[in-house]
Design an enzyme around this catalytic site. Structure first.
Site, mmCIF file in Angstrom:
data_model
loop_
_atom_site.group_PDB
_atom_site.id
_atom_site.type_symbol
_atom_site.label_atom_id
_atom_site.label_comp_id
_atom_site.label_asym_id
_atom_site.label_seq_id
_atom_site.Cartn_x
_atom_site.Cartn_y
_atom_site.Cartn_z
ATOM 1 C CB SER A 21 -0.962 -0.041 1.192
ATOM 2 O OG SER A 21 -1.960 0.944 1.076
ATOM 3 C CG HIS A 42 -5.708 -2.043 -0.166
ATOM 4 N ND1 HIS A 42 -5.024 -1.558 -1.257
ATOM 5 C CD2 HIS A 42 -5.146 -1.442 0.918
ATOM 6 C CE1 HIS A 42 -4.109 -0.697 -0.851
ATOM 7 N NE2 HIS A 42 -4.153 -0.614 0.465
ATOM 8 C CG ASP A 78 -6.611 -2.410 -3.968
ATOM 9 O OD1 ASP A 78 -7.223 -1.520 -3.354
ATOM 10 O OD2 ASP A 78 -5.474 -2.793 -3.652
#
Length: 421
Positions: free
Chosen positions: A255, A385, A352
């Site tokens: 991330s 994610h 995501d």
């Protein structure tokens, strides 16, 4: 509320959770965040949700929930939700073939044969399904962890620390992976991310440094990147004291950490990011980026909502691209691609909700266009994610490819094909 109504409401809720895990919403931003949390926890823990739903559904049915048509409708919804959970669970295994195809495409079909035998022998032969029963159990035998090692002390008194994962028995200097956690540049901590990968790599003979860095809004870019460089400098100068091979360092992040890891790999020895330690070599031998953000400007308009960019502008950069375009270019890995970039492995989930997969795809394409080193781009089917934060079929199958790439990279450097960093 009577039990038929309860069963209907529960079945509807479970069905919506399963649908969201397969097809999340991406806008507006608050909805995308909620869809992320729901989709992530349901998708990666589908088996656990299935067991819980069976338990609750059984209790409601035992209490007479099937006495009327509403209860039967709820039963149908619950059955459909559980069927989707089975689909979600089985799709996790698709991550392995997806990463293998990407590696073969970028490195060549015989890439695994290039891994030296001693390194190949340490690689896991398969995933461990027993880990999925208790997915947050990440520790492994033969691995020791030294927590809270200071790697920098700043002028304002801030102390930066790292956790060192290493094999308890070492026969020589170990290759190093520096891990940068995510959290939108504003939250999170080194102790809670990347643990399945870090423990597994340490068991294979790596030393892994999971680092903290200053967070926004107190920190302003490039403070975060400078701290990553400080960690690389510490490994280079002090790593040998802990059994590390400071000549071979790979940087990895997820991330926001993926963004910082990519920038660190693309800006070796840039004095602007090494105040007070300009002479230390911070080049790396490779980079692994997990669902990172690679373009702070969103030049191709790939973000489905603008709130993520608002966070970057208000809290991280504290200016806008219009006011300081050069600073935004320096903060965007896609604008820093270079011919002498080290090898990259980039993984990104196809659904995501927080960092669009299209952004990772664009970065991989831009890097491949100029880099002389391999760029592996793998899209993880059904991946949300944070898909690798704890053990799951998707996480563990994807990590097998990461381990293989790192072993290939280490072997290639040992042969002199790639200059170690």
């Amino acid at each position: 509320m009577d039990t038929p109504t309860l069963l209907f409401a529960y079945g509807l809720f479970c069905a919506l959770l399963s649908i969201n895990a397969l097809r999340p919403l991406y806008r507006p931003a608050p909805v995308a965040v909620l869809c992320f949390f729901g989709g992530w926890l349901v998708g990666e823990l589908a088996l656990h949700h299935l067991c819980f739903e069976c338990l609750v559904g059984g209790l409601l049915i035992g209490g007479g929930a099937l006495r009327g048509p509403l209860g039967w409708a709820g039963f149908g919804l619950l059955a459909a939700a559980q069927a989707l959970l089975v689909v979600l669970w089985t799709r996790g295994g698709d991550a392995g073939p997806a990463v293998e195809r990407a590696l073969a495409e970028a490195l060549g079909p015989g890439w695994r044969r290039e891994i030296p035998r001693d390194l190949a022998a340490r690689l896991p032969a398969a995933v461990e399904p027993s880990r999925w029963v208790v997915p947050f159990r990440t520790r492994r035998p033969g691995v020791e962890v030294r927590r809270g090692l200071e790697f920098a002390r700043l002028d304002d008194g801030t102390v930066l620390r790292l956790d060192l994962f290493r094999p308890a028995r070492r026969t020589g200097p170990c290759p190093v992976l520096v891990f940068v956690h995510g959290g939108g540049w504003v939250i999170a901590h080194k102790e809670f991310q990347g643990l399945p990968m870090l423990y597994h790599l340490a068991a294979q003979g790596w030393i892994c440094a999971s680092i903290d860095y200053r967070l926004s809004p107190r920190a302003t870019f490039p403070d975060h990147l400078i701290d990553v460089k400080r960690a690389l400098a510490w490994v280079r100068e002090r790593g040998a004291e802990h059994g590390a091979d400071p000549s071979f360092i790979v940087v990895c992040g997820n991330s926001a950490g993926g963004h910082l890891a990519a920038l660190a790999a693309l800006t070796p020895n840039d004095p602007a990011y090494q105040p007070g330690f300009e002479s230390v070599d911070t080049a790396v031998a490779g980079c692994v980026g997990l669902y990172g953000v690679y373009d702070f400007v969103d030049r191709d308009r790939l973000w489905p909502h603008r709130d993520g960019l608002w966070l970057v502008q208000r809290l991280v950069m504290k200016t806008t691209p219009e006011r300081d375009p050069e600073r935004y270019a320096r903060a965007s890995p896609i604008a820093q691609v270079r011919a002498d970039a080290p090898p990259f492995l980039l993984l990104h989930g196809t659904i995501d909700s927080l960092a669009p997969v299209a952004g990772g795809r664009a970065f991989a394409r831009a890097l491949r266009a100029v880099s002389r080193s391999p760029v592996v781009w793998a899209e993880i089917p059904g991946g949300q994610h944070a898909f690798e934060v704890f053990h799951s079929p998707r996480a563990d199958h994807a990590l097998l490819g990461v381990f293989g790439f790192l072993a290939w990279l280490r072997g290639r450097a040992a042969r002199g094909t790639v200059s170690p960093a």
